[in-house]
Design an enzyme around this catalytic site. Structure first.
Site, PDB file in Angstrom:
ATOM      1  N   GLU A 214      33.146  73.252  35.643  1.00 46.83           N
ATOM      2  CA  GLU A 214      32.008  72.345  35.762  1.00 46.83           C
ATOM      3  C   GLU A 214      32.166  71.379  36.950  1.00 46.83           C
ATOM      4  OE1 GLU A 214      31.229  70.597  31.948  1.00 46.83           O
ATOM      5  OE2 GLU A 214      30.869  72.546  30.992  1.00 46.83           O
ATOM      6  N   GLU A 333      30.943  79.758  29.532  1.00 48.74           N
ATOM      7  CA  GLU A 333      31.386  78.899  28.431  1.00 48.74           C
ATOM      8  C   GLU A 333      30.138  78.476  27.671  1.00 48.74           C
ATOM      9  OE1 GLU A 333      34.072  75.492  29.261  1.00 48.74           O
ATOM     10  OE2 GLU A 333      32.674  74.328  28.027  1.00 48.74           O
TER      11      GLU A 333
END
Length: 536
Positions: A214, A333
């Site tokens: 991220e 994810e």
């Protein structure tokens, strides 16, 4: 084989508490089985182990639990991603002298079976570590809440334990490298990663790689901002390192594991693809429906909340198709709620509605792989709890793996009630590895988000097909049943028989019988005699 799941067929099991036809919403299904609509990866449903497990290296020993290995094997074939927020705060710190006395993974010294047996954790040590891990989870959650992340070191032995667990369970390991190690010019500092790669190459650990987790949140977590162009260049640099390795020349690389589209994240993804698309084998992004700290039971059952996943997925697919057409797209994810999950929801029966609908929609929309956060680790969205006992989403995942093949078919339905949006259906060819497989079989799976049951009528051409029904309901009845941490399959609560044996579920319906889907339940129906041309 230890842990092999046998789907025994039991005649006459009760498939729902409702018997009066008038109580049901009547549903008519149309199924198009002449051709495959889409095909996803054979590893479509995959799982993650959060890097927080190595915050203290001793907890990596939990990967040696015979129970956990039994549970893990039932989810293969699959990728096992080792990553998450903590990966960008992990430093590989070799301890060569220490490893000399406990280096058990060299293939020249031991056969694979020996390695797997030597990994097994003694029961007393396992019990102690599980108790301590429950306390460690509280500390990790506090760190997540405060947003202050400490660097942690991990040694060769942590890598050995992780790789051996993956290898002995049948997973293909994907290891997430730290991307927050930066040079003064803000490019990626690869020196620590090269040290790790060198060690893994010396052990001939066959694995794939990621870089960073991220990147859109780097500024918030570490005060570092990396734009899309630089991010792409970092991946090009890692690809060059892999190509120069004799062992990892053909290794797979995935990224950038970006959060779902919002504000500058779309620009970040576009910039990354423009400079780095050629370096990756699949483009990865992350998705969660809701904030785990302020969500509710109603959110988990709300069709509008579930539909947001399709909206976000289409945005990502359009962006990638525009900049890098043909690139595979993975959900790198995902789970129900971000922030470690929603307490009392993400680890209960109701979470299955988000999980199963996401699997159905992801395949239908064209995502190639979906990686569930997490198999085991901190948070409340795990498949296996701190005591290493399976939670409802684990059983749901096992059934999906065994019954649903990678070939996506087209399905539609009509309903006589006003609750159409609360009924969701998906259709695939039946998995070739399903128990007693039959050529041309199809698997219909359905979710009933309503308080009323449904009676499903199949098309006439399938009326002579024997149906195997797998109906999942909350382990506890009554108004609080959706909060249950157990699940019933065809009326029987699913439990491990022992640490190495899973129970035998399954039910057989006679040809021509209607499919009954109780209120607040989901189910898999295997039409063994469908003779679907697209599935031959």
């Amino acid at each position: 084989m230890l842990g092999y799941l046998i789907f025994a067929l039991f005649q006459g099991l009760n498939l729902g508490a409702y018997t009066d036809v008038k109580d049901y919403d009547s549903v008519s299904v149309s199924m198009h089985v002449d051709r495959v609509y889409r095909r996803v990866n054979d590893h479509f449903l995959s799982v993650a182990i959060d890097a927080s497990l190595v915050a203290e290296e001793k907890y990596m020993y939990l990967l040696g639990s015979p129970k956990l290995k039994t549970l893990a094997k039932e989810l293969t074939p699959a990728f096992l991603r080792f990553g998450g927020t903590k990966q960008d705060f992990m430093i590989f710190s070799p301890e060569n002298d220490l490893l000399k006395s406990r280096d058990f993974t060299k293939t020249s010294e031991f056969h694979q079976e020996d390695v797997c047996q030597r990994l097994e954790l003694p029961p007393l040590l396992e019990d102690r570590l599980k108790k301590e891990w429950a306390e460690q989870e509280v500390l990790l959650q506090k760190e997540e809440m405060e947003g202050i992340y400490k660097r942690v070191k991990f040694s060769e032995y942590a890598v050995d334990l992780l790789y051996t667990f993956a290898n002995c369970s049948g997973f293909d390991l994907i290891f997430g490298l730290n991307a927050l190690l930066r040079t003064q010019g803000n490019s990626w500092d690869s020196r620590n990663a090269e040290l790790l790669l060198s060690y893994c190459e010396s052990k001939q650990y066959n694995m794939s790689w990621e870089l960073g987790n991220e990147p859109n949140s780097y500024e918030k977590k570490a005060g570092i901002r990396v734009d899309g162009h630089q991010l792409g260049q970092d991946f090009v640099h890692l690809r060059k390192i892999l190509r120069e390795s004799k062992f990892y020349q053909m290794a797979k690389l995935y990224g950038p594991d970006i959060g779902q589209p919002r504000d500058h994240r779309r620009d970040l993804l576009e910039g990354f693809l423009e400079s780095g698309a050629k370096a990756i084998d699949a483009c990865t992004w992350h998705h969660y429906y809701v904030n785990g700290r302020d969500t509710s039971l109603e959110d988990f059952l709300d069709p509008e909340v579930l539909d947001t996943f399709a909206t976000k997925t289409n945005e990502v697919l359009q962006t990638i198709d525009l900049v890098s057409p043909g690139k595979k797209v993975w959900l790198g994810e995902t789970s129900s709620a971000y922030g470690g999950g929603a307490l009392g929801l993400s680890d209960t029966f109701v979470a299955g509605f988000m999980w199963l609908d996401k699997l159905g929609l992801a395949a239908k929309l064209g995502l190639d792989v979906v990686i569930r956060q997490v198999l085991v680790g901190s948070g409340t969205y795990h498949l296996v709890d701190a005591n290493l006992d399976p939670l409802p989403d684990y059983w749901l995942s096992v059934l999906y793996k065994r019954l649903v093949g990678p070939e996506v078919l087209d399905v539609a339905f009509t309903i006589n009630g006003a609750r159409k949006r609360r009924l969701r259906m998906y259709l695939h060819c039946t998995n070739k590895r399903a128990p007693n497989p039959k050529t041309g079989a199809v698997t219909l799976f359905a979710l009933n988000l309503s308080h009323g049951p449904a009676r499903i009528s199949l098309p006439s051409q399938f009326s002579n097909s024997t149906v195997e029904a797998f109906v999942l309901e909350a382990g506890e009845t009554g108004e609080h049943g959706l909060y249950s941490r157990s699940v019933r399959l065809n009326g029987e609560v699913l439990k491990l028989v022992d640490d190495r044996t899973l129970p035998p579920p399954g039910a057989l319906l006679p040809p021509g019988d209607h499919l009954k889907l109780p209120a607040f339940s989901f189910a898999f129906y295997v039409l063994r005699d469908a003779h679907a041309p697209g599935c031959r």
